[in-house]
Scaffold this motif. Sequence first.
Motif, PDB file in Angstrom:
ATOM      1  N   TRP A  80     -13.111  -1.824   4.873  1.00 19.44           N
ATOM      2  CA  TRP A  80     -13.315  -0.957   3.716  1.00 19.44           C
ATOM      3  C   TRP A  80     -14.234  -1.631   2.704  1.00 19.44           C
ATOM      4  O   TRP A  80     -13.977  -2.737   2.260  1.00 19.44           O
ATOM      5  CB  TRP A  80     -11.976  -0.604   3.069  1.00 19.44           C
ATOM      6  N   ASN A  81     -15.302  -0.921   2.330  1.00 20.42           N
ATOM      7  CA  ASN A  81     -16.299  -1.459   1.405  1.00 20.42           C
ATOM      8  C   ASN A  81     -15.971  -1.035  -0.020  1.00 20.42           C
ATOM      9  O   ASN A  81     -15.615   0.120  -0.269  1.00 20.42           O
ATOM     10  CB  ASN A  81     -17.690  -0.942   1.803  1.00 20.42           C
ATOM     11  N   THR A  82     -16.088  -1.952  -0.956  1.00 19.00           N
ATOM     12  CA  THR A  82     -15.760  -1.641  -2.350  1.00 19.00           C
ATOM     13  C   THR A  82     -16.973  -1.700  -3.274  1.00 19.00           C
ATOM     14  O   THR A  82     -16.835  -1.526  -4.483  1.00 19.00           O
ATOM     15  CB  THR A  82     -14.695  -2.619  -2.876  1.00 19.00           C
ATOM     16  N   GLU A  83     -18.164  -1.958  -2.732  1.00 17.81           N
ATOM     17  CA  GLU A  83     -19.341  -2.113  -3.589  1.00 17.81           C
ATOM     18  C   GLU A  83     -19.623  -0.858  -4.400  1.00 17.81           C
ATOM     19  O   GLU A  83     -19.865  -0.929  -5.613  1.00 17.81           O
ATOM     20  CB  GLU A  83     -20.563  -2.486  -2.739  1.00 17.81           C
ATOM     21  N   ASN A  84     -19.622   0.297  -3.743  1.00 13.95           N
ATOM     22  CA  ASN A  84     -19.906   1.546  -4.453  1.00 13.95           C
ATOM     23  C   ASN A  84     -18.832   1.836  -5.491  1.00 13.95           C
ATOM     24  O   ASN A  84     -19.137   2.277  -6.606  1.00 13.95           O
ATOM     25  CB  ASN A  84     -20.009   2.711  -3.455  1.00 13.95           C
ATOM     26  N   ALA A  85     -17.572   1.586  -5.128  1.00 13.80           N
ATOM     27  CA  ALA A  85     -16.474   1.820  -6.068  1.00 13.80           C
ATOM     28  C   ALA A  85     -16.627   0.939  -7.306  1.00 13.80           C
ATOM     29  O   ALA A  85     -16.441   1.405  -8.441  1.00 13.80           O
ATOM     30  CB  ALA A  85     -15.137   1.545  -5.381  1.00 13.80           C
ATOM     31  N   LYS A  86     -16.992  -0.321  -7.117  1.00 13.69           N
ATOM     32  CA  LYS A  86     -17.164  -1.231  -8.254  1.00 13.69           C
ATOM     33  C   LYS A  86     -18.343  -0.812  -9.121  1.00 13.69           C
ATOM     34  O   LYS A  86     -18.295  -0.919 -10.359  1.00 13.69           O
ATOM     35  CB  LYS A  86     -17.352  -2.665  -7.753  1.00 13.69           C
ATOM     36  N   GLU A  87     -19.405  -0.346  -8.482  1.00  8.04           N
ATOM     37  CA  GLU A  87     -20.575   0.099  -9.248  1.00  8.04           C
ATOM     38  C   GLU A  87     -20.225   1.307 -10.113  1.00  8.04           C
ATOM     39  O   GLU A  87     -20.620   1.370 -11.285  1.00  8.04           O
ATOM     40  CB  GLU A  87     -21.720   0.456  -8.287  1.00  8.04           C
ATOM     41  N   ILE A  88     -19.462   2.242  -9.539  1.00 11.47           N
ATOM     42  CA  ILE A  88     -19.044   3.409 -10.307  1.00 11.47           C
ATOM     43  C   ILE A  88     -18.119   2.984 -11.450  1.00 11.47           C
ATOM     44  O   ILE A  88     -18.222   3.469 -12.582  1.00 11.47           O
ATOM     45  CB  ILE A  88     -18.358   4.438  -9.384  1.00 11.47           C
ATOM     46  N   ILE A 100       0.826  -1.212   0.000  1.00 12.03           N
ATOM     47  CA  ILE A 100       0.000   0.000   0.000  1.00 12.03           C
ATOM     48  C   ILE A 100       0.860   1.262   0.000  1.00 12.03           C
ATOM     49  O   ILE A 100       0.482   2.274  -0.602  1.00 12.03           O
ATOM     50  CB  ILE A 100      -0.987   0.018   1.189  1.00 12.03           C
ATOM     51  N   LEU A 101       2.034   1.212   0.649  1.00 10.96           N
ATOM     52  CA  LEU A 101       2.910   2.385   0.617  1.00 10.96           C
ATOM     53  C   LEU A 101       3.453   2.620  -0.784  1.00 10.96           C
ATOM     54  O   LEU A 101       3.653   3.763  -1.200  1.00 10.96           O
ATOM     55  CB  LEU A 101       4.064   2.219   1.606  1.00 10.96           C
ATOM     56  N   VAL A 135      -9.855  -0.225  -5.084  1.00  8.45           N
ATOM     57  CA  VAL A 135     -10.394  -1.581  -4.974  1.00  8.45           C
ATOM     58  C   VAL A 135      -9.269  -2.591  -4.753  1.00  8.45           C
ATOM     59  O   VAL A 135      -9.385  -3.497  -3.916  1.00  8.45           O
ATOM     60  CB  VAL A 135     -11.215  -1.942  -6.232  1.00  8.45           C
ATOM     61  N   LEU A 136      -8.184  -2.445  -5.491  1.00 11.75           N
ATOM     62  CA  LEU A 136      -7.056  -3.370  -5.337  1.00 11.75           C
ATOM     63  C   LEU A 136      -6.492  -3.326  -3.918  1.00 11.75           C
ATOM     64  O   LEU A 136      -6.143  -4.358  -3.341  1.00 11.75           O
ATOM     65  CB  LEU A 136      -5.960  -3.032  -6.349  1.00 11.75           C
ATOM     66  N   ALA A 137      -6.423  -2.123  -3.348  1.00  8.79           N
ATOM     67  CA  ALA A 137      -5.892  -1.985  -1.990  1.00  8.79           C
ATOM     68  C   ALA A 137      -6.847  -2.584  -0.962  1.00  8.79           C
ATOM     69  O   ALA A 137      -6.440  -3.311  -0.051  1.00  8.79           O
ATOM     70  CB  ALA A 137      -5.627  -0.515  -1.672  1.00  8.79           C
ATOM     71  N   CYS A 138      -8.139  -2.285  -1.123  1.00  8.43           N
ATOM     72  CA  CYS A 138      -9.126  -2.724  -0.122  1.00  8.43           C
ATOM     73  C   CYS A 138      -9.386  -4.225  -0.176  1.00  8.43           C
ATOM     74  O   CYS A 138      -9.667  -4.850   0.854  1.00  8.43           O
ATOM     75  CB  CYS A 138     -10.442  -1.964  -0.314  1.00  8.43           C
ATOM     76  N   GLU A 139      -9.290  -4.809  -1.357  1.00 11.56           N
ATOM     77  CA  GLU A 139      -9.534  -6.243  -1.487  1.00 11.56           C
ATOM     78  C   GLU A 139      -8.249  -7.053  -1.451  1.00 11.56           C
ATOM     79  O   GLU A 139      -8.292  -8.288  -1.462  1.00 11.56           O
ATOM     80  CB  GLU A 139     -10.290  -6.518  -2.791  1.00 11.56           C
ATOM     81  N   GLY A 140      -7.128  -6.338  -1.386  1.00 10.79           N
ATOM     82  CA  GLY A 140      -5.832  -7.011  -1.289  1.00 10.79           C
ATOM     83  C   GLY A 140      -5.232  -6.854   0.085  1.00 10.79           C
ATOM     84  O   GLY A 140      -5.682  -7.487   1.048  1.00 10.79           O
ATOM     85  N   PRO A 141      -4.247  -5.967   0.223  1.00  5.61           N
ATOM     86  CA  PRO A 141      -3.552  -5.813   1.518  1.00  5.61           C
ATOM     87  C   PRO A 141      -4.462  -5.408   2.672  1.00  5.61           C
ATOM     88  O   PRO A 141      -4.183  -5.762   3.816  1.00  5.61           O
ATOM     89  CB  PRO A 141      -2.526  -4.710   1.225  1.00  5.61           C
ATOM     90  N   LEU A 142      -5.545  -4.677   2.366  1.00  2.66           N
ATOM     91  CA  LEU A 142      -6.418  -4.174   3.441  1.00  2.66           C
ATOM     92  C   LEU A 142      -7.701  -4.982   3.593  1.00  2.66           C
ATOM     93  O   LEU A 142      -8.643  -4.532   4.249  1.00  2.66           O
ATOM     94  CB  LEU A 142      -6.759  -2.692   3.179  1.00  2.66           C
ATOM     95  N   GLN A 143      -7.739  -6.147   2.998  1.00  2.66           N
ATOM     96  CA  GLN A 143      -8.950  -6.977   3.093  1.00  2.66           C
ATOM     97  C   GLN A 143      -9.241  -7.303   4.564  1.00  2.66           C
ATOM     98  O   GLN A 143      -8.357  -7.653   5.338  1.00  2.66           O
ATOM     99  CB  GLN A 143      -8.761  -8.265   2.307  1.00  2.66           C
ATOM    100  N   GLY A 144     -10.506  -7.175   4.918  1.00  4.35           N
ATOM    101  CA  GLY A 144     -10.905  -7.459   6.290  1.00  4.35           C
ATOM    102  C   GLY A 144     -10.730  -6.298   7.245  1.00  4.35           C
ATOM    103  O   GLY A 144     -10.975  -6.430   8.447  1.00  4.35           O
TER     104      GLY A 144
END
Length: 277
Positions: A264-272, A196-197, A252-261
């Motif tokens: 952080w929600n990615t639903e809105n980001a994916k919809e956009i 992430i850095l 999305v890559l950060a939230c579903e990768g290194p920061l998963q759990g």
Amino acid sequence: MADDYRRQGFELERRIFELDIKCLSLRSEKPDDDYLQNASTILEKLKSFYTQGGESSNLSKLLQDYTQVILDITFFEENKLVDQEFPEDTSPFKIQQLLQDLTEPEVLVAKLASGQEVQSVLGTELLECLYWRRGALLYMYCYTLHQRKQWIKKNKDAFLKCIQEGVRYLMRMLQVRNSVKLNDGVVFHDSATASILSEGIFSDTHLLTMMYIGEMCFWAVKYEDCNSDTTERKEDHLQFRDIGTQILNKYVLACEGPLQGQGWNTENAKEILSILQ
């Protein structure tokens, strides 16, 4: 040159005493506000410095304290606007006033510490905060306006201008620190942190900034597409679709990768993203 410096120093002194009067007035509205109390404490220290005839031997510290006062006072004023849901008649003027106040520290650095980088005088965190606060203010304003469909029909250009200005401030916030290069000799014991850095994500605020940029880019694309008159290419015009797509993909890559759990929600980001791409 010395006369110019003294005159500019007087300008900082004048602003400190003006802010003190303003802070006193605001505290009469809400005496127990933590931000106003903090601003008042710093102002007392700054006033004491000048009334005792102090020399500006540590100009950087003076400007940092002054900047913190600006941040605290404007935060109180912003919260009032949010609580009032950005009144249509007074908000445009008030927002411009707040943006000007939050820009003033950079202006004073240019006058009083010419030749020095703003970041080296104010420090990384304060400079990031100045950009974040301006961008977040415009995001909150645009979020409210976005729900006023009739207003946007009559004021589409003003709405898009606010979005463009807000996105620029938020992008500047993300650019204050350089992303950490994984091959520059820095050793990480945590690969997730390294990841992430390397993407320039240093805090929760950086992640939130990315989401704000994505949403604002979505609003801009939506209303630009509805009005061909505003889609003319201009040199200073942001490419909202490209910016939003790039930023949200990184989010999305950060939230579903290194920061998963980590919440952080990615639903809105994916919809956009499904609309922007």
